[in-house]
Each structure stands twice: as C-alpha cells, then as structure tokens.
Design a protein around this motif. Structure first.
Motif, PDB file in Angstrom:
ATOM      1  N   THR A 170       0.880  -1.199  -0.112  1.00  0.00           N
ATOM      2  CA  THR A 170       0.005   0.074  -0.277  1.00  0.00           C
ATOM      3  C   THR A 170       0.876   1.226   0.038  1.00  0.00           C
ATOM      4  N   PHE A 171       0.629   2.112  -0.957  1.00  0.00           N
ATOM      5  CA  PHE A 171       0.987   3.430  -0.644  1.00  0.00           C
ATOM      6  C   PHE A 171       0.386   4.540  -0.169  1.00  0.00           C
ATOM      7  N   VAL A 172       1.099   5.469   0.285  1.00  0.00           N
ATOM      8  CA  VAL A 172      -0.024   6.709   0.688  1.00  0.00           C
ATOM      9  C   VAL A 172       0.028   7.815  -0.028  1.00  0.00           C
ATOM     10  N   LEU A 173      -1.035   8.312  -0.345  1.00  0.00           N
ATOM     11  CA  LEU A 173      -0.836   9.469  -1.225  1.00  0.00           C
ATOM     12  C   LEU A 173      -0.921  10.945  -0.321  1.00  0.00           C
ATOM     13  N   ILE A 228      -9.568  12.301  -0.345  1.00  0.00           N
ATOM     14  CA  ILE A 228      -8.115  12.635   0.506  1.00  0.00           C
ATOM     15  C   ILE A 228      -8.769  13.864   1.414  1.00  0.00           C
ATOM     16  N   PHE A 229      -9.438  14.743   0.534  1.00  0.00           N
ATOM     17  CA  PHE A 229      -9.828  15.967   1.194  1.00  0.00           C
ATOM     18  C   PHE A 229     -10.972  16.038   2.253  1.00  0.00           C
ATOM     19  N   MET A 277     -12.053  12.792   3.727  1.00  0.00           N
ATOM     20  CA  MET A 277     -12.072  11.553   4.658  1.00  0.00           C
ATOM     21  C   MET A 277     -10.746  10.979   4.864  1.00  0.00           C
ATOM     22  N   ASN A 278      -9.693  12.156   4.460  1.00  0.00           N
ATOM     23  CA  ASN A 278      -8.350  11.665   4.707  1.00  0.00           C
ATOM     24  C   ASN A 278      -7.900  10.291   4.037  1.00  0.00           C
ATOM     25  N   ALA A 279      -8.658   9.777   3.206  1.00  0.00           N
ATOM     26  CA  ALA A 279      -8.485   8.255   2.502  1.00  0.00           C
ATOM     27  C   ALA A 279      -7.460   8.453   1.686  1.00  0.00           C
ATOM     28  N   LYS A 280      -6.260   8.411   2.251  1.00  0.00           N
ATOM     29  CA  LYS A 280      -4.978   8.485   1.496  1.00  0.00           C
ATOM     30  C   LYS A 280      -4.426   7.242   0.978  1.00  0.00           C
ATOM     31  N   ASP A 281      -4.665   6.174   1.620  1.00  0.00           N
ATOM     32  CA  ASP A 281      -3.974   4.942   1.189  1.00  0.00           C
ATOM     33  C   ASP A 281      -4.633   4.235  -0.006  1.00  0.00           C
ATOM     34  N   ILE A 282      -3.704   3.921  -0.800  1.00  0.00           N
ATOM     35  CA  ILE A 282      -4.048   3.131  -1.963  1.00  0.00           C
ATOM     36  C   ILE A 282      -3.058   1.838  -2.223  1.00  0.00           C
ATOM     37  N   SER A 283      -3.812   0.927  -2.644  1.00  0.00           N
ATOM     38  CA  SER A 283      -2.957  -0.427  -2.827  1.00  0.00           C
ATOM     39  C   SER A 283      -1.976  -0.215  -3.816  1.00  0.00           C
ATOM     40  N   PHE A 284      -0.922  -1.199  -4.087  1.00  0.00           N
ATOM     41  CA  PHE A 284      -0.013  -1.050  -5.258  1.00  0.00           C
ATOM     42  C   PHE A 284      -0.620  -1.450  -6.677  1.00  0.00           C
ATOM     43  N   ASN A 285      -1.688  -2.095  -6.588  1.00  0.00           N
ATOM     44  CA  ASN A 285      -2.011  -2.580  -7.967  1.00  0.00           C
ATOM     45  C   ASN A 285      -3.416  -1.488  -8.396  1.00  0.00           C
ATOM     46  N   VAL A 309     -10.868  12.876  -9.898  1.00  0.00           N
ATOM     47  CA  VAL A 309     -11.670  13.882  -8.827  1.00  0.00           C
ATOM     48  C   VAL A 309     -12.072  13.112  -7.664  1.00  0.00           C
ATOM     49  N   PRO A 310     -12.744  11.818  -7.818  1.00  0.00           N
ATOM     50  CA  PRO A 310     -13.390  11.133  -6.772  1.00  0.00           C
ATOM     51  C   PRO A 310     -12.196  10.772  -5.610  1.00  0.00           C
TER      52      PRO A 310
END
Length: 314
Positions: free
Chosen positions: A13-16, A86-87, A89-97, A80-81
């Motif tokens: 997982t990466f963090v944006l 991120i703005f 819900m602070n949903a910054k995690d994104i899987s590698f795939n 945009v979604p």
C-alpha cells in the motif's frame, strides 16, 4: 541514481500525500474540486445527449466533440473522486495494484484527449482547405479509424508505465508526495538507477503531447495561409471564426504543460504544492471548460441548447 541508506521492499500500500503543505486548507480546496466535477459531468453529458438526439449534429466536427466529451468524463471520473476522498475523509491509502491502474489510466485519457484535439485540428484544416470534399474526406469510417488510432497510441505509449513500475523492488518511503499515482512521482521515491524511467517519461511527453502540439501548430499555419488567400476579408474572417472554439480549448489544454516545461528549462523552481496544483489543472480545467466553450461559441450547439430550454419551459 537514487540511493537509499534505509530502503523498504515494494509496499502493498502507498500513501498519497495529496497537496503537501496545504493540509489545513483541504476543506477549501474540496469546494472547487467538487464544483468542477459536477459541472464537468453535467456539461459533457449534456453535449453527448444533444449530439445523440439531434441528427443535424451528426457531422464530423460534432462527432469528434462527442469523443472529446467521453474522454473528459472518463478523465475526471478516475481523478476527482480520489482527490475528494483525500480532502474529505483523509482516504490516502491506495493499494499497489490500484496505484498501477491510476498510473496507466489517468495519463492514457490525457494522451487520448491530446490526440482528439489533433484530430479536430485536422477537421478544421479539411473544412477550410477542401470545403466541397469535407464530408467525403471525413466520412464515418475515417472517423472510426482516427478514434482507433488515438486509442491505440495511448495504450501503446502508456502500457510500459505500470510494467516498469512493477519491477521497482525497493523504495525510500511508501508516501507519494502527490494527489494521485503519477508515474514519475513513484519512480522518484524508488531506490537504485532510475535513468531509464526518466528517459521513458520524456519519451511519453515527446511522442504524445509534443507530437500533437507540433502538428496542431502546423495545421493552423496552413489554415492561416488558406484564409489569407481568400479575396474577401469577410469570408476569411468567417472561415477563421469556425476555429475559435477549438483554439480556446487548445490554449486551455496545452498552456499548463508549456508553462511547466518552460519553468524547468529556465530553471525556475516552484514550490512542490504549486507544481501539484498546476499538474492537477491538466486534468480538471479542460474537461470542465470544453462543453462551456463549445456550447457558448458554436452556433449549432447554442441553438440546440436554447431550443431545449424553451421546450422545457413550455
């Protein structure tokens, strides 16, 4: 060469990071991002519906505009979604795939849009140089071939991006200082020799946006040559006015790219958050503005919109 004293293996997982340095202003940033998303979806959907319903608009220029709207809808749907997540819900995690998927689809849609703008420049060239053969030269089968060429080029140019990124084995960090998984943003946090990745990134720019912009300039050079040969200034001005909408869209689409390239050539170092905001403009402003520009400046589209509004009121 990117060396790492303390490297980590390829993360699951990466963090944006979003827009680093402006975290406290995310609430304010989310408002224009959301409005852009809504206006883009409504505007481009309206363009597609009008062209689909009105048989009089089944001409090459409007069919190319419909292709542009489809790409614009796709582009904002994959960018945009995630930004709003991120703005809000602070949903910054994104899987590698998922990161690899973004790395392919976002620039692919951008390259497709650039290709369609080139096709629209060719459309204007044919309309002014060969007006009597316009519908013959740009028959439906030719438009299909042009669309397939645009799609094929985007897939061919961008397919190596996720493949090359997948081969990166170690990283300095799992935090990507960007609002989405840009190829070069991922490469820059990788360990080891990244020179091949940099060369590939430059190749993508040159063979897509650079190639298209060069031939668009060439097309309009020939268009101006033809216009100046017309004896009547009124007729020449009328012919040139048919290119007005397309010129506005071109200026809006390519100006952020040209600005970024010139800034790097001249050695002007922008703050990271400014660079990220400008890069986001690539994917946000043109899709929103395209239907507004064509709706306002194209007579046929304007007449159809006004007619629909009158029918709705009655």
């Amino acid at each position: 060469m990117s060396s790492c004293n303390k490297s980590i293996p390829q993360p699951l997982t990466f963090v944006l990071a979003g827009i680093p340095g402006l975290e406290s202003s995310y609430g304010w940033f989310s408002v224009p991002f959301f409005l852009v998303f809504v206006i883009t979806m409504i505007g481009n959907a309206a363009i597609l519906c009008i062209i689909w319903v009105e048989k009089s608009l089944h001409e090459p220029v409007f069919l190319l505009l419909a292709m542009l709207s489809v790409v614009d809808l796709s582009l904002v749907s994959v960018t945009v979604p995630r930004m709003l997540g991120i703005f809000w819900m602070n949903a910054k995690d994104i899987s590698f795939n998922a990161c690899l998927a973004q790395m392919f689809f976002i620039p692919s849609f951008y390259v497709m849009e650039s290709g369609i703008l080139l096709a629209m420049a060719f459309d204007r060239f044919v309309a002014i140089w060969y007006p009597l053969r316009y519908t013959t030269i740009l028959a439906n089968n030719i438009l299909v071939k042009m669309a397939l060429a645009v799609l094929t080029r985007a897939v061919a140019v961008l397919t190596p991006a996720p493949i090359l990124a997948k081969r990166l084995e170690s990283f300095q960090t799992h935090i990507i200082s960007y609002s989405y998984c840009a190829y070069m943003a991922v490469v820059q946090i990788a360990c080891g020799d990244i020179s091949n990745h940099i060369v590939y990134g430059l190749m993508v720019i040159v063979t897509s946006v650079g190639f298209d912009l060069l031939f668009i300039i060439l097309s309009y050079g020939l268009i101006l040559h033809a216009v100046f040969r017309i004896p009547s200034w009124e007729a020449g001005g009328k012919a040139l006015s048919t290119c007005g909408s397309h010129l506005c869209v071109i200026a809006l689409f390519y100006s952020p790219v040209v600005f970024s390239v010139l800034a790097q050539i001249l050695g002007y170092h922008m703050a990271p958050y400014i660079q990220i905001i400008i890069d986001n403009l690539y994917f946000l402003v043109p899709p929103m503005a395209n239907p507004l520009i064509y709706g306002a400046r194209t007579k046929q589209m304007r007449e159809q919109v006004l007619r629909i509004l009158r029918c709705h009121r009655n």
